[in-house]
Design a protein around this motif. Structure first.
Motif, PDB file in Angstrom:
ATOM      1  N   PHE A  88       0.820  -1.207   0.000  1.00 34.14           N
ATOM      2  CA  PHE A  88       0.000   0.000   0.000  1.00 34.14           C
ATOM      3  C   PHE A  88       0.862   1.268   0.000  1.00 34.14           C
ATOM      4  O   PHE A  88       0.486   2.288  -0.554  1.00 34.14           O
ATOM      5  N   GLU A  89       2.021   1.188   0.658  1.00 29.78           N
ATOM      6  CA  GLU A  89       2.889   2.358   0.770  1.00 29.78           C
ATOM      7  C   GLU A  89       3.852   2.479  -0.402  1.00 29.78           C
ATOM      8  O   GLU A  89       4.594   3.455  -0.497  1.00 29.78           O
ATOM      9  N   SER A  90       3.838   1.484  -1.293  1.00 30.72           N
ATOM     10  CA  SER A  90       4.763   1.472  -2.416  1.00 30.72           C
ATOM     11  C   SER A  90       4.360   2.498  -3.475  1.00 30.72           C
ATOM     12  O   SER A  90       3.186   2.858  -3.613  1.00 30.72           O
ATOM     13  N   ASP A  91       5.346   2.933  -4.256  1.00 32.94           N
ATOM     14  CA  ASP A  91       5.080   3.837  -5.383  1.00 32.94           C
ATOM     15  C   ASP A  91       4.643   3.058  -6.619  1.00 32.94           C
ATOM     16  O   ASP A  91       4.183   3.654  -7.598  1.00 32.94           O
ATOM     17  N   SER A  92       4.771   1.737  -6.558  1.00 36.97           N
ATOM     18  CA  SER A  92       4.416   0.907  -7.709  1.00 36.97           C
ATOM     19  C   SER A  92       2.916   0.623  -7.718  1.00 36.97           C
ATOM     20  O   SER A  92       2.348   0.147  -6.732  1.00 36.97           O
ATOM     21  N   LEU A  93       2.280   0.940  -8.841  1.00 37.17           N
ATOM     22  CA  LEU A  93       0.843   0.705  -8.964  1.00 37.17           C
ATOM     23  C   LEU A  93       0.531  -0.784  -8.866  1.00 37.17           C
ATOM     24  O   LEU A  93      -0.455  -1.170  -8.218  1.00 37.17           O
ATOM     25  N   MET A  94       1.366  -1.620  -9.464  1.00 37.23           N
ATOM     26  CA  MET A  94       1.113  -3.053  -9.429  1.00 37.23           C
ATOM     27  C   MET A  94       1.167  -3.581  -7.997  1.00 37.23           C
ATOM     28  O   MET A  94       0.349  -4.416  -7.595  1.00 37.23           O
ATOM     29  N   ARG A  95       2.125  -3.101  -7.197  1.00 37.01           N
ATOM     30  CA  ARG A  95       2.208  -3.554  -5.792  1.00 37.01           C
ATOM     31  C   ARG A  95       1.011  -3.070  -4.994  1.00 37.01           C
ATOM     32  O   ARG A  95       0.498  -3.772  -4.130  1.00 37.01           O
ATOM     33  N   LYS A  96       0.543  -1.851  -5.297  1.00 37.06           N
ATOM     34  CA  LYS A  96      -0.632  -1.335  -4.591  1.00 37.06           C
ATOM     35  C   LYS A  96      -1.863  -2.184  -4.907  1.00 37.06           C
ATOM     36  O   LYS A  96      -2.651  -2.542  -4.022  1.00 37.06           O
ATOM     37  N   VAL A  97      -2.031  -2.520  -6.198  1.00 35.89           N
ATOM     38  CA  VAL A  97      -3.180  -3.337  -6.606  1.00 35.89           C
ATOM     39  C   VAL A  97      -3.075  -4.730  -5.976  1.00 35.89           C
ATOM     40  O   VAL A  97      -4.074  -5.289  -5.487  1.00 35.89           O
ATOM     41  N   GLY A  98      -1.887  -5.302  -5.966  1.00 39.46           N
ATOM     42  CA  GLY A  98      -1.693  -6.614  -5.362  1.00 39.46           C
ATOM     43  C   GLY A  98      -2.018  -6.613  -3.880  1.00 39.46           C
ATOM     44  O   GLY A  98      -2.654  -7.540  -3.357  1.00 39.46           O
ATOM     45  N   ALA A  99      -1.573  -5.568  -3.181  1.00 39.80           N
ATOM     46  CA  ALA A  99      -1.857  -5.457  -1.750  1.00 39.80           C
ATOM     47  C   ALA A  99      -3.345  -5.302  -1.503  1.00 39.80           C
ATOM     48  O   ALA A  99      -3.911  -5.882  -0.563  1.00 39.80           O
TER      49      ALA A  99
END
Length: 376
Positions: free
Chosen positions: A302-313
């Motif tokens: 959630f705190e990542s700048d990566s959109l893919m990591r945010k969506v995964g979280a």
């Protein structure tokens, strides 16, 4: 706990001096009837017991009918039934047979097949401490050493103790003093302590597995009954919804075998207790760290700048929320299964080749799948 007696059996052929050995060993002259090479213990008294106190221990001695050529079948049948009865309550240590004395006349030319068969049957099959007692060792001369070598060769690991149970005054004023009592008792108590420590530790693993299963089922029941509605998730108080058992009370069985050792007159084996407690605690701690790592990974997404990591979280968080009950139960089972596997490993270590608890070894059934979306 009450004080328990250490149960032992005395076996051997007729006329080898079993009764004299018992009278001498337990310092009870005349209690066990003796004879001159003739059968003394009757079938009616077969495997009846006498109880004695010795150095803070209670010793429960089961005497047996002497083996003879014409009674072997009947004797073996009664012996097997007696031993089977003593295996029927494996979780009650006070009912076990904790050791055996097999008595042989030291003047025997060699180890008879019937002796060899029973020594192996007791020491190897029953896996209980066994001492072979060589009576009349004062007059047997070189035969004592020869017979001892033969027993060690044919029955590796079996303890052999020479003994003279009676003082005899000979012609010319010379006398033979009884000997061997302290050696026999000291070795027997040492063997009993080691035997009980291992078997009680194995029993504790099984008890602990049972306690964990009960705890797991209690917690799953609480989860399934809890109001974990999606619409209340923001206000969810898991401590209130799912009240966990008192872990100190649940784990009180962890040291139960130390209490048993004390009940038999031995000092508790705290090293084994610590090993059990440390092993279980380590598995739980490792699992807790993994769970914390999973949540930190979601939080990091959630705190990542990566959109893919945010969506995964977001997907992982939604999946947990929408399947909260089944997810909680799945995590619970994963943790308990790891502890269960560690207890299985310790059980194998303590039990070694002893199959005494075979009837208690039922497969663990920890996993109960809840319905998907069983949260509403």
């Amino acid at each position: 706990m009450d004080q328990f007696a250490i149960n032992l059996i005395v076996l051997g052929k007729s006329g080898v001096g079993k009764s004299s050995f018992c009278n001498y060993l337990f310092d009870k002259p005349g209690l066990f009837e003796t004879g001159s090479g003739k059968p003394v213990t009757t079938w009616e008294k077969n495997f009846q017991s006498h109880t004695f106190a010795h150095q803070g221990h209670l010793l429960n001695v089961f005497d047996s009918v002497g083996l003879e050529a014409d009674n072997y079948g009947r004797w073996l049948d009664q012996f097997d039934r007696f031993m089977q009865q003593r295996r029927e309550r494996p979780m009650e240590p006070e009912t076990w047979i904790h050791g055996a004395f097999y008595v042989i006349n030291a003047s025997s030319a060699r180890l008879e097949p019937v002796d060899l068969n029973l020594i192996k049957r007791i020491g190897q099959d029953a896996q209980i401490p066994l001492q072979v007692i060589l009576t009349n060792a004062d007059v047997a001369g070189d035969k004592v050493e020869a017979l001892t070598r033969e027993i060690h060769k044919l029955c590796p690991g079996v303890s052999v103790t020479p003994l003279c149970s009676v003082s005899v005054r000979k012609r010319g004023g010379q006398s033979t003093q009884a000997f061997g009592r302290e050696e026999v008792l000291s070795l027997y108590l040492e063997q009993s302590h080691a035997f009980l420590s291992k078997r009680l530790a194995a029993m504790s693993c099984l008890n602990f597995k049972r306690v964990l299963m009960e705890m797991r089922n209690t917690m799953v029941s609480k989860i399934e009954k809890a109001d974990l509605s999606l619409f209340k998730i923001a206000d969810l108080d898991l401590d209130r919804e799912i009240e966990l058992p008192d872990f100190d009370e649940v784990f009180s069985d962890l040291r139960s075998f130390d209490d048993y050792l004390s009940s038999f007159g031995f000092v508790g084996d705290w090293g084994t207790s610590d090993e059990l407690e440390s092993a279980v605690t380590r598995v739980f701690d490792d699992f807790q760290s993994e769970m914390e790592g999973r949540f930190k990974e979601i939080e990091g997404g959630f705190e990542s700048d990566s959109l893919m990591r945010k969506v995964g979280a977001l997907f992982e968080a939604a999946k947990i929320i929408l399947t909260l009950k089944s997810t909680l139960i799945g995590w619970l089972d994963e943790g308990f299964e790891r502890v269960d596997a560690e207890l299985d490993r310790l059980f194998v270590k303590y039990a070694e080749q002893d199959n005494f608890f075979a009837r208690c070894l039922t497969p663990s059934v920890m996993v109960v799948k809840s319905k998907l979306f069983g949260i509403f």
